[in-house]
Enzyme design. Structure first.
Site, PDB file in Angstrom:
ATOM      1  N   ASP A 238      -2.345  42.377  61.966  1.00 39.46           N
ATOM      2  CA  ASP A 238      -1.477  42.743  60.853  1.00 39.46           C
ATOM      3  C   ASP A 238      -2.242  42.547  59.529  1.00 39.46           C
ATOM      4  O   ASP A 238      -3.396  42.937  59.427  1.00 39.46           O
ATOM      5  CB  ASP A 238      -0.176  41.929  60.900  1.00 39.46           C
ATOM      6  CG  ASP A 238       0.930  42.510  60.040  1.00 39.46           C
ATOM      7  OD1 ASP A 238       1.648  43.412  60.496  1.00 39.46           O
ATOM      8  OD2 ASP A 238       1.071  42.055  58.883  1.00 39.46           O
TER       9      ASP A 238
ATOM     10  N   TYR B 147       2.923  44.047  50.168  1.00 37.20           N
ATOM     11  CA  TYR B 147       2.875  45.459  50.532  1.00 37.20           C
ATOM     12  C   TYR B 147       2.636  46.327  49.297  1.00 37.20           C
ATOM     13  O   TYR B 147       1.819  47.253  49.323  1.00 37.20           O
ATOM     14  CB  TYR B 147       4.181  45.885  51.226  1.00 37.20           C
ATOM     15  CG  TYR B 147       4.236  45.455  52.665  1.00 37.20           C
ATOM     16  CD1 TYR B 147       3.954  46.359  53.690  1.00 37.20           C
ATOM     17  CD2 TYR B 147       4.554  44.151  53.014  1.00 37.20           C
ATOM     18  CE1 TYR B 147       3.991  45.973  55.014  1.00 37.20           C
ATOM     19  CE2 TYR B 147       4.580  43.750  54.341  1.00 37.20           C
ATOM     20  CZ  TYR B 147       4.299  44.662  55.333  1.00 37.20           C
ATOM     21  OH  TYR B 147       4.318  44.259  56.652  1.00 37.20           O
TER      22      TYR B 147
ATOM     23  N   HIS C 129       2.443  43.560  69.048  1.00 36.56           N
ATOM     24  CA  HIS C 129       1.936  43.319  67.697  1.00 36.56           C
ATOM     25  C   HIS C 129       1.626  41.846  67.427  1.00 36.56           C
ATOM     26  O   HIS C 129       0.632  41.533  66.776  1.00 36.56           O
ATOM     27  CB  HIS C 129       2.967  43.830  66.687  1.00 36.56           C
ATOM     28  CG  HIS C 129       2.528  43.745  65.268  1.00 36.56           C
ATOM     29  ND1 HIS C 129       1.545  44.554  64.742  1.00 36.56           N
ATOM     30  CD2 HIS C 129       2.932  42.940  64.257  1.00 36.56           C
ATOM     31  CE1 HIS C 129       1.365  44.260  63.463  1.00 36.56           C
ATOM     32  NE2 HIS C 129       2.200  43.286  63.149  1.00 36.56           N
TER      33      HIS C 129
END
Length: 454
Positions: free
Chosen positions: A226, A373, A430
């Site tokens: 990630d 982000y 993930h």
């Protein structure tokens, strides 16, 4: 039609050749100040301070009061997890959280590993630092920096750490023994959030590099998934002489290889796709295009206006839990959206899942974590230099089958020309370290072994 295919192939090859020439560029090692106000004239305090996770009765009672006042919307019939977190199952989670979850016990578990804080570029940076309890004769531990992502935390690594620091006691080979450092990204958990705009993955990579130097490590291994994969990639681009090896379980890659998806199903060998690649990438519309559409809505919000949703989540533990735990369902296995409970307890315990949620709730860091982000992806496509330069550090890659998007070896090698290990993992998604710690630990050791044989 064949002429069009030929012309497309030639054009793709020309583009690929032009952008893939191996220029050993690096990112500049700059400096920054992310604390409030102007940077003070005095030198920064470089001390490393022990830290302990704590809680209080007031904190727990406040959580309980907020859970008691929950107002949920009934799910649609047969919705399962297709509309997001199913509120029928959420009631079960909330009942456990309110009546059975022991936060004090989990705090004790968190404190099993040594925690520290140190000030870097104006921010208090939190990390755990775990040394091997015992070493084989003549063995020196290998320093390994492991970096988490969103919506995870340093707690994701709690089950893999003993496999790396004390492998013999857990049935693994003691050929490679590690000393593990797991920091919290600024604005996540116990690491202080930036007061200024601009703290992105490159700045974080520099901060964590300074952390490793402060701990006395001049050469070290790094590992991430990630955001951790991007931060570690940036560190390898910035200080390649200090990174002995880079191991990833996710890769942010934008290259002409993606264009080959249009023709890859018809001509897999021409584009270097294996049979396993074909299984994981095709049919493309379902396994890539629709899958990414279903799972990327949160990203558009957090890349544009993270503080808006952050206000709501920071005020409601129930909303926060639903928002975070939904990712541990479908990011672990996309088929879990067909289950009434999202398959959450098939791979994780509620204690582990809620402990991760509590690290966001008790620190009030959901909004600052979401800002990462916007800082990284809100500037436009390919806007950052690191997107356009390669990584010239020995690299290992673990391809877990339920990752959000499969990345074939050919694509990885485009960005990481010194790829020496690529593994198709038998299972997992993930949150690799959290879900399949032994598989990931074995692959890290495999990569280090191959590297040291060279």
């Amino acid at each position: 039609m064949w002429l069009e295919i030929l012309l497309t192939s030639v054009l793709g090859f020309v583009i690929y050749w032009f952008v893939s020439r191996d220029k050993e560029e690096t990112l500049l090692l700059e400096d920054g100040w992310w604390g409030p106000g102007a940077r003070p004239a005095a030198a920064e305090d470089g001390s490393i301070r022990p830290f302990k996770v704590e809680t209080s009765e007031e904190e727990i009672q406040d959580l309980h009061r907020r859970i008691d006042r929950v107002r949920l919307t009934p799910p649609l019939e047969d919705a399962r997890f297709h509309f997001g977190f199913n509120s029928t199952y959420l009631r079960k989670v909330l009942s456990y959280w309110r009546n059975d979850f022991d936060w004090r016990k989990q705090v004790e578990i968190l404190n099993r590993y040594p925690h520290f804080k140190t000030r870097i570029e104006g921010l208090d940076i939190h990390f755990i630092h775990v040394k091997p309890p015992q070493l084989p004769s003549g063995c020196t531990p290998k320093p390994l920096l492991m970096v988490h992502g969103w919506p995870g935390s340093f707690y994701e690594f709690y089950k893999i750490i003993p496999l790396l620091t004390d492998p013999r006691s857990h049935g693994l080979s003691e050929e490679h023994v590690f000393e593990v450092i797991c920091p919290s990204i600024p604005g996540y958990g116990f690491s202080e959030a930036s007061s200024k705009k601009g703290l992105n993955s490159v700045a974080t990579a520099r901060i964590f590099y300074k952390l490793m130097l402060r701990l006395g490590f001049r050469e070290f291994y790094i590992q991430g998934g990630d955001w951790g994969s991007l931060i570690c990639t940036n560190m390898a681009q910035m200080v390649p002489s200090h990174v002995k090896g880079l191991h990833l379980n996710m890769a942010f890659i934008v290259n002409p290889g993606i264009l080959t998806l249009l023709l890859g199903r018809r001509f897999p060998r021409l584009f270097g796709y294996t049979q396993r690649d074909m299984e994981l990438l095709f049919p493309f519309r379902e396994k890539v295009f629709y899958s990414l559409l279903r799972e990327s809505g949160y990203m558009h919000i957090q890349c544009t206006k993270p503080d808006t949703v952050g206000c709501a989540l920071n005020d409601s533990p129930v909303g926060l839990a639903a928002y975070i735990l939904e990712k541990f369902s479908t990011w672990t296995n996309p088929e879990f959206r067909d289950l009434e409970d999202g398959g959450l307890e098939r791979k994780f315990s509620l204690d582990d899942l809620l402990t991760n949620v509590m690290l966001y709730w008790t620190t009030g860091t959901i909004a600052s974590s979401q800002r990462f982000y916007k800082e990284n992806l809100g500037q436009g496509f390919m806007a950052n230099k690191h997107n356009r330069i390669k990584v010239h550090v020995p690299t290992g890659f673990a391809a877990f089958p339920c990752e959000l998007m499969h990345v074939p070896e050919k694509w990885v090698k485009f960005k990481y020309p010194k790829l020496i290990s690529y593994s198709y993992m038998t299972r997992g998604g993930h949150f690799a370290a959290f879900e399949e710690p032994e598989l990931l630990a074995r692959d890290i050791c495999k990569f280090v072994g191959l590297l040291e044989q060279r």
